[in-house]
Design a protein around this motif. Structure first.
Motif, PDB file in Angstrom:
ATOM      1  N   LYS A  84       6.107   1.765  49.870  1.00  0.00           N
ATOM      2  CA  LYS A  84       7.227   1.763  48.927  1.00  0.00           C
ATOM      3  C   LYS A  84       8.049   3.039  49.042  1.00  0.00           C
ATOM      4  CE  LYS A  84       5.116  -1.220  45.423  1.00  0.00           C
ATOM      5  NZ  LYS A  84       4.557  -1.296  44.044  1.00  0.00           N
ATOM      6  N   SER A  85       7.363   4.158  49.197  1.00  0.00           N
ATOM      7  CA  SER A  85       8.068   5.425  49.314  1.00  0.00           C
ATOM      8  C   SER A  85       8.826   5.519  50.636  1.00  0.00           C
ATOM      9  CB  SER A  85       7.071   6.582  49.207  1.00  0.00           C
ATOM     10  OG  SER A  85       7.699   7.823  49.438  1.00  0.00           O
ATOM     11  N   SER A  88      11.904   3.302  50.460  1.00  0.00           N
ATOM     12  CA  SER A  88      12.571   3.308  49.155  1.00  0.00           C
ATOM     13  C   SER A  88      14.089   3.199  49.264  1.00  0.00           C
ATOM     14  CB  SER A  88      12.189   4.572  48.383  1.00  0.00           C
ATOM     15  OG  SER A  88      12.582   5.737  49.097  1.00  0.00           O
ATOM     16  N   LYS A 159      10.055  -4.029  45.103  1.00  0.00           N
ATOM     17  CA  LYS A 159      11.468  -3.983  45.456  1.00  0.00           C
ATOM     18  C   LYS A 159      11.789  -5.038  46.519  1.00  0.00           C
ATOM     19  CE  LYS A 159      14.957  -0.787  47.343  1.00  0.00           C
ATOM     20  NZ  LYS A 159      15.297  -1.554  48.549  1.00  0.00           N
TER      21      LYS A 159
END
Length: 216
Positions: A84-85, A88, A159
C-alpha cells in the motif's frame, strides 16, 4: 503509474499489455510480468523479501517497473502495508471476471496443458489447445484454485481506483481508457472464447459441485 491487480484467467495478460504501454508512454516505466509468481521467483532463485528490497533500491535509482499482481501473491497477503505504501501514489486497476465458472474451468484446462498455451497467438495455438483429450482434473489443482479464490474474495487492498470486468472490455475501450497513442501498436492474444471447457472435463458434475461450494 498504473498497477494491475487481478486473478488468473481474467484477461490479465491482455489488459496488462495496455497498462505497460501506458506506463512506458507517460512515465517511462519498464514492463515486468508476473514478477511475484512462485514459479518465476523460484526460477530466478529469489525470495519475496529480496524482490521487495530490489524494487525499493531501484526506486531510489529512479527506476520503476510495471508489475502484475495476483491477489494471492505474497506482497498482498503477507506484506500488504509495504504494498500500500509503495503504490500509494499509483492508480490501482482491479480486473475482475463476471463468469467465474468459466474462469475456473479455464484454469483447470491450463493446468492440464501445463500452461503450454495460456495465451494463444495464432489459430494454430488454439487448435493445439483444443486437441487436449478429456480428462479428470487433479484434486491438487482444484484445491489450489479454491484456496486462492477464497483469498481473492476476502483480501482488502483498500485503494482501488478503477474496477474493470473482462466481459465488458474491447481493444477499442482499452486503447481509449489507457490513452494509448496510435503510434503504439499493441499486439494481443486470441481469446479461447469458442472453446466449451465443459466438454473436456469427464467429471463435470462433480467439479461443478466443488466449485459451487468454493464460491459460496
Amino acid at each position: 503509474m498504473k498497477v494491475l491487480v487481478t486473478f488468473p484467467r481474467s484477461g490479465s495478460s491482455w489488459v496488462k499489455k495496455y497498462i505497460d504501454n501506458h506506463n512506458a508512454e507517460y512515465n517511462n516505466i519498464i514492463p515486468l510480468g508476473d514478477h511475484f509468481g512462485d514459479a518465476i521467483m523460484k526460477r530466478d532463485s529469489r525470495t519475496c523479501i529480496q524482490t521487495i528490497d530490489w524494487l525499493n533500491s531501484e526506486r531510489n535509482l529512479n527506476k520503476e517497473y510495471s508489475i502484475k499482481y495476483f491477489t494471492y501473491h505474497q506482497p498482498i497477503i503477507n506484506h500488504i502495508q509495504w504494498w500500500k505504501s509503495f503504490y500509494s501514489s499509483s492508480e490501482i486497476i482491479y480486473l475482475e471476471r463476471k463468469n467465474t465458472w468459466r474462469m475456473f474451468l479455464s484454469y483447470l484446462m491450463q493446468e492440464q496443458s501445463r500452461w503450454s498455451k495460456h495465451n494463444a497467438r495464432s489459430q494454430e495455438d488454439i487448435n493445439k489447445f483444443s486437441s487436449i483429450k478429456p480428462f479428470l482434473p487433479s484434486r491438487t489443482s482444484v484445491e489450489i484454485w479454491c484456496n486462492r479464490y477464497n483469498i481473492h474474495k476476502t483480501i482488502d487492498i483498500s485503494k482501488i481506483d478503477h474496477t474493470l470486468y473482462y466481459e465488458d472490455l474491447t481493444d477499442e475501450f482499452l486503447r481509449d481508457f489507457f490513452k494509448i497513442p496510435s503510434k503504439r501498436k499493441v499486439k494481443n492474444y486470441i481469446p479461447y472464447s469458442n472453446i466449451d471447457y465443459e466438454d473436456y472435463i469427464l467429471n463435470i458434475d462433480e467439479i461443478r459441485e466443488i466449485y459451487n461450494k468454493c464460491i459460496n
